[in-house]
Scaffold this active site. Structure first.
Site, PDB file in Angstrom:
ATOM      1  N   GLY A 205      -5.958 -25.054 137.640  1.00 28.44           N
ATOM      2  CA  GLY A 205      -7.334 -24.689 137.343  1.00 28.44           C
ATOM      3  C   GLY A 205      -7.906 -23.831 138.445  1.00 28.44           C
ATOM      4  N   PRO A 207     -10.305 -22.496 141.557  1.00 30.19           N
ATOM      5  CA  PRO A 207     -10.670 -23.184 142.794  1.00 30.19           C
ATOM      6  C   PRO A 207     -11.967 -23.961 142.645  1.00 30.19           C
ATOM      7  CG  PRO A 207     -10.251 -20.847 143.198  1.00 30.19           C
ATOM      8  CD  PRO A 207     -10.238 -21.037 141.728  1.00 30.19           C
ATOM      9  N   GLY A 210     -12.179 -29.556 141.464  1.00 31.30           N
ATOM     10  CA  GLY A 210     -11.983 -30.981 141.718  1.00 31.30           C
ATOM     11  C   GLY A 210     -10.547 -31.456 141.609  1.00 31.30           C
ATOM     12  N   LYS A 211      -9.585 -30.577 141.819  1.00 33.03           N
ATOM     13  CA  LYS A 211      -8.180 -30.992 141.726  1.00 33.03           C
ATOM     14  C   LYS A 211      -7.813 -31.954 142.848  1.00 33.03           C
ATOM     15  CE  LYS A 211      -6.835 -26.651 141.685  1.00 33.03           C
ATOM     16  NZ  LYS A 211      -8.131 -25.967 141.521  1.00 33.03           N
ATOM     17  N   THR A 212      -8.210 -31.628 144.055  1.00 33.03           N
ATOM     18  CA  THR A 212      -7.944 -32.517 145.180  1.00 33.03           C
ATOM     19  C   THR A 212      -8.629 -33.861 144.968  1.00 33.03           C
ATOM     20  OG1 THR A 212      -7.991 -30.542 146.551  1.00 33.03           O
ATOM     21  CG2 THR A 212      -7.994 -32.661 147.685  1.00 33.03           C
ATOM     22  N   HIS A 426     -36.211  -0.893 135.285  1.00 30.10           N
ATOM     23  CA  HIS A 426     -34.790  -1.169 135.057  1.00 30.10           C
ATOM     24  C   HIS A 426     -34.592  -2.596 134.541  1.00 30.10           C
ATOM     25  CE1 HIS A 426     -30.414  -0.749 136.190  1.00 30.10           C
ATOM     26  NE2 HIS A 426     -30.519  -2.062 136.175  1.00 30.10           N
ATOM     27  N   GLU A 427     -35.193  -3.542 135.243  1.00 32.53           N
ATOM     28  CA  GLU A 427     -35.006  -4.945 134.857  1.00 32.53           C
ATOM     29  C   GLU A 427     -35.642  -5.239 133.505  1.00 32.53           C
ATOM     30  OE1 GLU A 427     -32.885  -6.743 136.246  1.00 32.53           O
ATOM     31  OE2 GLU A 427     -32.606  -5.408 137.957  1.00 32.53           O
ATOM     32  N   HIS A 430     -33.387  -4.141 130.742  1.00 37.07           N
ATOM     33  CA  HIS A 430     -32.368  -5.152 130.389  1.00 37.07           C
ATOM     34  C   HIS A 430     -32.981  -6.221 129.483  1.00 37.07           C
ATOM     35  CE1 HIS A 430     -29.119  -3.881 132.924  1.00 37.07           C
ATOM     36  NE2 HIS A 430     -29.783  -4.037 134.047  1.00 37.07           N
TER      37      HIS A 430
HETATM   38  P1  ADP Z   1     -10.007 -27.960 144.225  1.00 36.04           P
HETATM   39  O1  ADP Z   1      -8.995 -28.821 144.862  1.00 36.04           O
HETATM   40  O2  ADP Z   1      -9.886 -27.901 142.726  1.00 36.04           O
HETATM   41  O3  ADP Z   1     -10.137 -26.590 144.802  1.00 36.04           O
HETATM   42  P2  ADP Z   1     -11.787 -29.895 145.316  1.00 36.04           P
HETATM   43  O4  ADP Z   1     -11.241 -31.121 144.701  1.00 36.04           O
HETATM   44  O5  ADP Z   1     -11.414 -29.642 146.730  1.00 36.04           O
HETATM   45  O6  ADP Z   1     -11.438 -28.622 144.440  1.00 36.04           O
HETATM   46  O7  ADP Z   1     -13.370 -29.909 145.151  1.00 36.04           O
HETATM   47  C1  ADP Z   1     -14.221 -29.390 146.132  1.00 36.04           C
HETATM   48  C2  ADP Z   1     -15.556 -30.106 146.100  1.00 36.04           C
HETATM   49  O8  ADP Z   1     -16.258 -29.789 144.910  1.00 36.04           O
HETATM   50  C3  ADP Z   1     -15.431 -31.592 146.083  1.00 36.04           C
HETATM   51  O9  ADP Z   1     -15.394 -32.113 147.378  1.00 36.04           O
HETATM   52  C4  ADP Z   1     -16.675 -32.039 145.332  1.00 36.04           C
HETATM   53  O10 ADP Z   1     -17.767 -32.173 146.204  1.00 36.04           O
HETATM   54  C5  ADP Z   1     -16.966 -30.896 144.405  1.00 36.04           C
HETATM   55  N1  ADP Z   1     -16.481 -31.152 143.040  1.00 36.04           N
HETATM   56  C6  ADP Z   1     -15.596 -30.391 142.362  1.00 36.04           C
HETATM   57  N2  ADP Z   1     -15.393 -30.870 141.117  1.00 36.04           N
HETATM   58  C7  ADP Z   1     -16.147 -31.969 140.998  1.00 36.04           C
HETATM   59  C8  ADP Z   1     -16.372 -32.922 139.941  1.00 36.04           C
HETATM   60  N3  ADP Z   1     -15.752 -32.815 138.767  1.00 36.04           N
HETATM   61  N4  ADP Z   1     -17.230 -33.933 140.175  1.00 36.04           N
HETATM   62  C9  ADP Z   1     -17.858 -34.037 141.355  1.00 36.04           C
HETATM   63  N5  ADP Z   1     -17.694 -33.187 142.381  1.00 36.04           N
HETATM   64  C10 ADP Z   1     -16.861 -32.153 142.230  1.00 36.04           C
HETATM   65 ZN    ZN Z   2     -29.119  -3.574 135.919  1.00 37.14          ZN
END
Ligand code: ADP
Ligand code: ZN
Length: 609
Positions: A205, A207, A210-212, A426-427, A430
């Site tokens: 997914g 960056p 929330g993968k970590t 301009h704005e 739009h």
């Molecule tokens: P990834 O590993 O996907 O790059 P991380 O897991 O490091 O992302 O997420 C970074 C931060 O974003 C987390 O520490 C958290 O604070 C926030 N975050 C991301 N996704 C979520 C989620 N689903 N729920 C709550 N916090 C989230």
């Molecule tokens: Zn514009």
């Protein structure tokens, strides 16, 4: 979770200590002991002491004379002189002739103690440590002083660990991972049926989604240790180091099983091996070692490897084949409900006013990741503090979304009156084009306060709901809206400015996608002329067609944009009086809301009828 570094120290550390101790002993302590016991005096003092009959034992050497006083308390030393009657005089003084007054060791023994023994200790210790290292890293590569250690961070499960409840949204991913948690809780349930858990799970997914967090939550839910390492940490300067780090990591993990091993940014080592000459040897060795380790352990030994990447397409197929990372869990950008949930989770950490409508905030923050949402909440809290308030208001959150999207307000940006007028038109251009087309997202806010990102103003449109599908008409309207800014400038001032560069870029991208990827032209029908190579990071595309077709595509893209630009000009010309009034209003107020905008628009319409 508490982070505990592995306490092992490199081999060179032990060698160093032994060497230091020996040196200190030989250079400082030993001479100190000796000088304390033996006092060096001149020959005159010696003769005087003989006269005073104050000599106890005496030893005459080839080069020096060592003696004690009558009580034998203090040992003295002096040089030897050519003194023929010395022996007689000493005898009359009542001295006792002895040997080895200082208690010196025999030269052989002293040589043994000061040279042979330290070397022996040194060698034995070295041998022992080397053996330990070998067994730890499992190979001769690790002989190079502890550089092949994995240094994995170990997260010991504790009560404050991350749980699934802390990860908002991402329900599909959680459901998928819940099975692994269940397995770690009760492996028997699975082994009894003969099922084996996947060894590796790939979280893919963009960056910040929330993968970590999810990986930590799996460990937290299952109550097992969590080893974490980034793919880039494996790749070192020396060939072979990465491989031995992989070995070490897996050895540690197997000792701690059941446990979770998390490898972040696995694409750093898992990139496709392309077989080109002079490729990255070190990376390939590391990858090979990882593959070997994954094949090496049984499916049900309780070590589950989670890996994260945002470039799944670049991974080596060997890594994703069954038996390795065979399960893929998508962790996508959150949808509207997900964004609201994430905002609420993070809002618990700050003091927010009761009436904050997180649903609206979530709608405004379309396309943001979890990490960005967390950042938005924090920015809002900082803003409240700057204003000297103790609670965060909805306005803070709105402003911080703008900060994340467009950067901070430039407080003292210098814009001439004429420029300000152009930006206002301009704005409104739009916004008006958007409002006059039925299939466009409503306008939320229009502002002409410059931002640090370089935007001189912007029009924020917010979809009522999350959109999954876009029709051809909606896409065309979007392009028309993007050209609306420039169209207003042309109409009112008869000249054009650089202010539309970003609009042009976006409009072109959309038109191009319509032609090459969405099959929305008659000419190319449903043929893909471009493929997305990099889905989660910006969505780069690569062209896959002949040069002739490219020409056709370019022509078609220009045509698409041009048609919409003309439509925008036509719409604005038809509503010229509204354009003027709204632009004047925006010029005075600098920021207007969507409802203010709609009110003026409808009033006017009503009056005209
Ligand atoms: P990834 O590993 O996907 O790059 P991380 O897991 O490091 O992302 O997420 C970074 C931060 O974003 C987390 O520490 C958290 O604070 C926030 N975050 C991301 N996704 C979520 C989620 N689903 N729920 C709550 N916090 C989230
Ligand atoms: Zn514009």
């Amino acid at each position: 979770m508490k982070e505990v570094k592995s306490p092992k120290k490199p081999l060179i550390y032990y060698y160093g200590i032994v060497l230091l101790v020996i040196l200190v002993f030989n250079m400082v302590v030993a001479p100190l002991l000796e000088t304390h016991r033996v006092k060096e005096v001149d020959y005159g003092t010696f003769m005087k002491m003989i006269e005073e009959k104050n000599i106890g034992n005496v030893e005459v050497d080839d080069s020096e004379i060592v003696f004690t006083d009558k009580d034998g308390q203090q040992i003295y030393k002096t040089g030897k002189m050519d003194d023929a009657t010395l022996t007689d005089r000493l005898y009359t003084a009542g001295a006792t002739f002895t040997r080895n007054i200082t208690g010196e060791m025999s030269p052989l023994l002293s040589f043994f103690l000061s040279v042979i023994l330290p070397i022996a200790i040194f060698a034995i210790l070295g041998q022992y440590m080397a053996k330990k290292m070998m067994s730890q890293a499992g190979g001769p590569n690790a002989m190079t002083f502890g550089m092949g250690k994995s240094n994995a961070k170990v997260y010991v499960p504790s009560s404050d660990g991350i749980r699934f409840a802390d990860v908002a949204g991402e329900d599909e991913a959680k459901e998928n991972l819940a099975e692994i948690v269940d397995y770690l809780h009760n492996p028997r349930k699975y082994t009894d049926v003969g099922a084996s858990m996947p060894k590796g799970v790939l979280l893919v997914g963009p960056p910040g989604t929330g993968k970590t967090m999810l990986a930590k939550a799996v460990a937290g839910e299952a109550g097992v240790p969590f080893f974490s390492m980034s793919g880039s940490e494996f790749v070192e300067m020396f060939v072979g180091m990465g491989a031995s780090k992989v070995r070490d990591l897996f050895k540690q993990a197997k000792e701690k099983a059941p446990c979770i091993v998390f490898i972040d940014e696995i694409d750093a080592i898992g990139k496709k091996r392309d077989g080109q000459i002079g490729g990255n040897d070190e990376r390939e060795q590391t990858l090979n070692q990882l593959l070997t380790e994954m094949d090496g352990f049984e499916g049900n030994n309780g070590v589950i490897i989670l890996a994260a990447t945002n470039r799944p397409e670049s991974l080596d197929p060997a890594l994703t084949r069954p038996g390795r990372f065979d399960r893929r869990v998508p962790v996508e950008l959150p949808d509207l409900a997900g964004r609201e949930a994430i905002l609420k989770v993070h809002a618990k950490k700050i003091k927010a006013a009761e009436d904050v409508d997180f649903h609206t905030i979530a709608r405004m923050a379309a396309g943001t990741s979890g990490a960005e949402l967390a950042n938005i909440i924090n920015e809002a809290a900082l803003r409240a503090v700057r204003d000297g308030r103790t609670v965060v208001k909805e306005a803070d959150l709105e402003e911080s979304i703008e900060v994340v999207i467009a950067g901070y307000q430039k407080k003292n940006a210098i814009m001439t009156d004429a420029e300000k007028k152009v930006v206002a038109y301009h704005e409104i251009g739009h916004a008006l084009v958007a409002a006059l087309q039925t299939e466009s997202a409503p306008v939320q806010k229009i502002t002409i306060i410059p931002r640090t990102s370089g935007a001189l103003g912007y029009t924020m449109q917010v979809e009522q709901n999350d959109k999954v599908l876009m029709t051809k008409e909606e896409l065309e309207n979007k392009i028309a809206t993007l050209t609306g800014g420039r169209a207003a400038e042309e109409l009112v001032f008869g000249q054009i400015t650089t202010g539309a560069s970003n609009d042009i870029e976006q409009a072109t991208k959309l038109a191009r996608a319509m032609v090459t990827r969405y099959g929305m032209t008659d000419e190319f029908d449903m043929v893909a002329m471009e493929t997305v190579t990099n889905q989660y990071l910006g969505g780069d595309t690569s062209l896959a067609c002949s040069a002739d077709t490219q020409k056709e595509i370019d022509k078609k893209v220009v045509e698409t944009v041009k048609t919409q630009h003309e439509k925008a000009r036509r719409l604005l010309a038809e509503h010229r009086s509204k354009l003027d009034e709204l632009a004047r209003y925006l010029y005075e107020k600098e920021t207007i809301t969507g409802s203010e905008f709609m009110k003026i628009l409808q009033e006017k319409e009503g009056a005209a009828k």
